[in-house]
Scaffold this motif. Sequence first.
Motif, PDB file in Angstrom:
ATOM      1  N   ASP A  50       2.550  15.921 -21.628  1.00 50.88           N
ATOM      2  CA  ASP A  50       2.221  17.340 -21.765  1.00 50.88           C
ATOM      3  C   ASP A  50       1.460  17.842 -20.536  1.00 50.88           C
ATOM      4  O   ASP A  50       0.253  18.020 -20.553  1.00 50.88           O
ATOM      5  CB  ASP A  50       1.402  17.557 -23.041  1.00 50.88           C
ATOM      6  N   ARG A  51       2.232  18.077 -19.458  1.00 56.20           N
ATOM      7  CA  ARG A  51       1.707  18.632 -18.220  1.00 56.20           C
ATOM      8  C   ARG A  51       2.659  19.724 -17.767  1.00 56.20           C
ATOM      9  O   ARG A  51       3.797  19.782 -18.212  1.00 56.20           O
ATOM     10  CB  ARG A  51       1.638  17.567 -17.110  1.00 56.20           C
ATOM     11  N   TYR A  52       2.226  20.574 -16.843  1.00 57.08           N
ATOM     12  CA  TYR A  52       3.114  21.572 -16.264  1.00 57.08           C
ATOM     13  C   TYR A  52       3.941  20.873 -15.194  1.00 57.08           C
ATOM     14  O   TYR A  52       3.402  20.378 -14.205  1.00 57.08           O
ATOM     15  CB  TYR A  52       2.338  22.751 -15.676  1.00 57.08           C
ATOM     16  N   VAL A  53       5.254  20.806 -15.394  1.00 56.26           N
ATOM     17  CA  VAL A  53       6.122  20.020 -14.523  1.00 56.26           C
ATOM     18  C   VAL A  53       7.069  20.907 -13.721  1.00 56.26           C
ATOM     19  O   VAL A  53       7.371  22.036 -14.105  1.00 56.26           O
ATOM     20  CB  VAL A  53       6.931  18.986 -15.338  1.00 56.26           C
ATOM     21  N   PHE A  54       7.540  20.349 -12.608  1.00 51.43           N
ATOM     22  CA  PHE A  54       8.523  21.029 -11.769  1.00 51.43           C
ATOM     23  C   PHE A  54       9.409  19.996 -11.106  1.00 51.43           C
ATOM     24  O   PHE A  54       9.093  18.807 -11.077  1.00 51.43           O
ATOM     25  CB  PHE A  54       7.851  21.948 -10.732  1.00 51.43           C
ATOM     26  N   GLY A  55      10.530  20.463 -10.577  1.00 57.36           N
ATOM     27  CA  GLY A  55      11.503  19.607  -9.907  1.00 57.36           C
ATOM     28  C   GLY A  55      12.779  19.508 -10.731  1.00 57.36           C
ATOM     29  O   GLY A  55      12.784  19.780 -11.925  1.00 57.36           O
ATOM     30  N   TYR A  56      13.890  19.180 -10.075  1.00 58.83           N
ATOM     31  CA  TYR A  56      15.200  19.056 -10.735  1.00 58.83           C
ATOM     32  C   TYR A  56      15.538  20.294 -11.552  1.00 58.83           C
ATOM     33  O   TYR A  56      16.041  20.207 -12.648  1.00 58.83           O
ATOM     34  CB  TYR A  56      15.271  17.803 -11.602  1.00 58.83           C
ATOM     35  N   GLY A  57      15.215  21.448 -11.027  1.00 63.15           N
ATOM     36  CA  GLY A  57      15.537  22.704 -11.682  1.00 63.15           C
ATOM     37  C   GLY A  57      14.341  23.417 -12.280  1.00 63.15           C
ATOM     38  O   GLY A  57      14.358  24.635 -12.439  1.00 63.15           O
ATOM     39  N   MET A  58      13.328  22.683 -12.653  1.00 61.35           N
ATOM     40  CA  MET A  58      12.114  23.304 -13.210  1.00 61.35           C
ATOM     41  C   MET A  58      11.252  23.797 -12.057  1.00 61.35           C
ATOM     42  O   MET A  58      11.190  23.170 -11.004  1.00 61.35           O
ATOM     43  CB  MET A  58      11.360  22.294 -14.070  1.00 61.35           C
ATOM     44  N   ASP A  59      10.587  24.926 -12.286  1.00 61.59           N
ATOM     45  CA  ASP A  59       9.867  25.533 -11.172  1.00 61.59           C
ATOM     46  C   ASP A  59       8.371  25.660 -11.427  1.00 61.59           C
ATOM     47  O   ASP A  59       7.901  25.590 -12.553  1.00 61.59           O
ATOM     48  CB  ASP A  59      10.429  26.926 -10.882  1.00 61.59           C
ATOM     49  N   TYR A  60       7.667  25.862 -10.341  1.00 58.81           N
ATOM     50  CA  TYR A  60       6.278  26.299 -10.365  1.00 58.81           C
ATOM     51  C   TYR A  60       6.263  27.656  -9.675  1.00 58.81           C
ATOM     52  O   TYR A  60       6.526  27.746  -8.472  1.00 58.81           O
ATOM     53  CB  TYR A  60       5.356  25.308  -9.651  1.00 58.81           C
ATOM     54  N   LYS A  61       6.049  28.713 -10.447  1.00 61.67           N
ATOM     55  CA  LYS A  61       6.006  30.087  -9.932  1.00 61.67           C
ATOM     56  C   LYS A  61       7.228  30.432  -9.082  1.00 61.67           C
ATOM     57  O   LYS A  61       7.135  31.110  -8.075  1.00 61.67           O
ATOM     58  CB  LYS A  61       4.715  30.331  -9.152  1.00 61.67           C
ATOM     59  N   GLY A  62       8.398  29.933  -9.509  1.00 62.25           N
ATOM     60  CA  GLY A  62       9.641  30.226  -8.818  1.00 62.25           C
ATOM     61  C   GLY A  62       9.978  29.258  -7.696  1.00 62.25           C
ATOM     62  O   GLY A  62      11.060  29.350  -7.119  1.00 62.25           O
ATOM     63  N   TYR A  63       9.115  28.322  -7.400  1.00 64.95           N
ATOM     64  CA  TYR A  63       9.308  27.376  -6.309  1.00 64.95           C
ATOM     65  C   TYR A  63       9.484  25.952  -6.827  1.00 64.95           C
ATOM     66  O   TYR A  63       9.177  25.651  -7.970  1.00 64.95           O
ATOM     67  CB  TYR A  63       8.101  27.401  -5.353  1.00 64.95           C
ATOM     68  N   TRP A  64       9.946  25.090  -5.941  1.00 65.84           N
ATOM     69  CA  TRP A  64      10.080  23.647  -6.131  1.00 65.84           C
ATOM     70  C   TRP A  64      11.110  23.224  -7.162  1.00 65.84           C
ATOM     71  O   TRP A  64      11.097  22.100  -7.634  1.00 65.84           O
ATOM     72  CB  TRP A  64       8.729  22.977  -6.409  1.00 65.84           C
ATOM     73  N   ARG A  65      12.052  24.118  -7.524  1.00 64.58           N
ATOM     74  CA  ARG A  65      13.175  23.673  -8.362  1.00 64.58           C
ATOM     75  C   ARG A  65      13.953  22.580  -7.632  1.00 64.58           C
ATOM     76  O   ARG A  65      14.595  21.748  -8.249  1.00 64.58           O
ATOM     77  CB  ARG A  65      14.117  24.843  -8.665  1.00 64.58           C
ATOM     78  N   ASN A  66      13.895  22.600  -6.321  1.00 65.40           N
ATOM     79  CA  ASN A  66      14.634  21.673  -5.476  1.00 65.40           C
ATOM     80  C   ASN A  66      13.934  20.335  -5.263  1.00 65.40           C
ATOM     81  O   ASN A  66      14.482  19.459  -4.584  1.00 65.40           O
ATOM     82  CB  ASN A  66      14.887  22.325  -4.109  1.00 65.40           C
ATOM     83  N   ALA A  67      12.775  20.119  -5.843  1.00 69.54           N
ATOM     84  CA  ALA A  67      12.064  18.848  -5.656  1.00 69.54           C
ATOM     85  C   ALA A  67      12.898  17.702  -6.233  1.00 69.54           C
ATOM     86  O   ALA A  67      13.421  17.788  -7.343  1.00 69.54           O
ATOM     87  CB  ALA A  67      10.688  18.898  -6.323  1.00 69.54           C
ATOM     88  N   ALA A  68      13.009  16.629  -5.470  1.00 73.47           N
ATOM     89  CA  ALA A  68      13.838  15.476  -5.847  1.00 73.47           C
ATOM     90  C   ALA A  68      13.017  14.472  -6.652  1.00 73.47           C
ATOM     91  O   ALA A  68      12.712  13.374  -6.212  1.00 73.47           O
ATOM     92  CB  ALA A  68      14.418  14.821  -4.606  1.00 73.47           C
ATOM     93  N   GLY A  69      12.655  14.876  -7.831  1.00 73.27           N
ATOM     94  CA  GLY A  69      11.854  14.078  -8.757  1.00 73.27           C
ATOM     95  C   GLY A  69      11.211  15.048  -9.726  1.00 73.27           C
ATOM     96  O   GLY A  69      11.318  16.268  -9.564  1.00 73.27           O
ATOM     97  N   ILE A  70      10.549  14.519 -10.738  1.00 74.36           N
ATOM     98  CA  ILE A  70       9.825  15.340 -11.693  1.00 74.36           C
ATOM     99  C   ILE A  70       8.336  15.183 -11.385  1.00 74.36           C
ATOM    100  O   ILE A  70       7.812  14.062 -11.419  1.00 74.36           O
ATOM    101  CB  ILE A  70      10.111  14.930 -13.151  1.00 74.36           C
ATOM    102  N   TYR A  71       7.692  16.282 -11.091  1.00 77.88           N
ATOM    103  CA  TYR A  71       6.291  16.291 -10.688  1.00 77.88           C
ATOM    104  C   TYR A  71       5.454  17.108 -11.658  1.00 77.88           C
ATOM    105  O   TYR A  71       5.939  18.056 -12.266  1.00 77.88           O
ATOM    106  CB  TYR A  71       6.153  16.892  -9.287  1.00 77.88           C
ATOM    107  N   ALA A  72       4.172  16.747 -11.749  1.00 80.54           N
ATOM    108  CA  ALA A  72       3.226  17.508 -12.567  1.00 80.54           C
ATOM    109  C   ALA A  72       2.203  18.169 -11.655  1.00 80.54           C
ATOM    110  O   ALA A  72       1.683  17.537 -10.716  1.00 80.54           O
ATOM    111  CB  ALA A  72       2.518  16.591 -13.562  1.00 80.54           C
ATOM    112  N   VAL A  73       1.934  19.427 -11.922  1.00 80.10           N
ATOM    113  CA  VAL A  73       0.950  20.181 -11.148  1.00 80.10           C
ATOM    114  C   VAL A  73      -0.442  19.624 -11.445  1.00 80.10           C
ATOM    115  O   VAL A  73      -0.806  19.448 -12.623  1.00 80.10           O
ATOM    116  CB  VAL A  73       1.012  21.691 -11.510  1.00 80.10           C
ATOM    117  N   LYS A  74      -1.212  19.379 -10.399  1.00 81.39           N
ATOM    118  CA  LYS A  74      -2.573  18.883 -10.570  1.00 81.39           C
ATOM    119  C   LYS A  74      -3.383  19.898 -11.375  1.00 81.39           C
ATOM    120  O   LYS A  74      -3.384  21.092 -11.083  1.00 81.39           O
ATOM    121  CB  LYS A  74      -3.224  18.676  -9.204  1.00 81.39           C
ATOM    122  N   GLY A  75      -4.028  19.422 -12.421  1.00 83.34           N
ATOM    123  CA  GLY A  75      -4.884  20.280 -13.231  1.00 83.34           C
ATOM    124  C   GLY A  75      -4.166  21.073 -14.306  1.00 83.34           C
ATOM    125  O   GLY A  75      -4.799  21.747 -15.111  1.00 83.34           O
TER     126      GLY A  75
END
Length: 185
Positions: free
Chosen positions: A159-184
């Motif tokens: 249960d973290r805010y994640v991005f990458g592989y299509g998921m975004d952070y404020k419209g960015y990083w959908r292109n990240a090659a992995g699943i990442y969690a935003v710090k904090g």
Amino acid sequence: MPTDLEHIQRVMREADCLHPMAEVEAAISRVAQEVSNTLRDANPLVFCVMNGGLIFSGKLLTQLNFPLEQSYLHASRYRNETSGGELFWKAKPEVSLMDRDVLIIDDILDEGHTLMAIVDFCKRSGARAVYTAVLLDKKHERKARPDFAADFIGLNCIDRYVFGYGMDYKGYWRNAAGIYAVKGL
């Protein structure tokens, strides 16, 4: 007001990698096999949920070696924000769902509001059966309905805010090659 590029770059530098690219790709291949086993003789109508489902859908569809029709729909609760609001339809399906088996491909099952609304829409539109495939299933106690689950799940996620592989952070990083969690978050 445009997003501060330095902030967006810092988010990636500080992010925790939850699922590296190789793990995500293996999960997509497993889901492709599961979908193939279930739908290979169903002549399904497959919808990508834009924008988040685009990368997962593209990678999944190339591994499905059976006839299918592919389209898209666009419904969102986030609209480049970090928390969801009311469901907003940008593009409803433009093909008939009557008596069709339908597969909905989306990036993540978080609380489930968006995916449940899409499934309900498909059923009301006459689909014979509606299946769902998500790259991530976020594990927490805030699900809209505890009995709602995706039919095909790539990976489980904390249960973290994640991005990458299509998921975004404020419209960015959908292109990240992995699943990442935003710090904090």
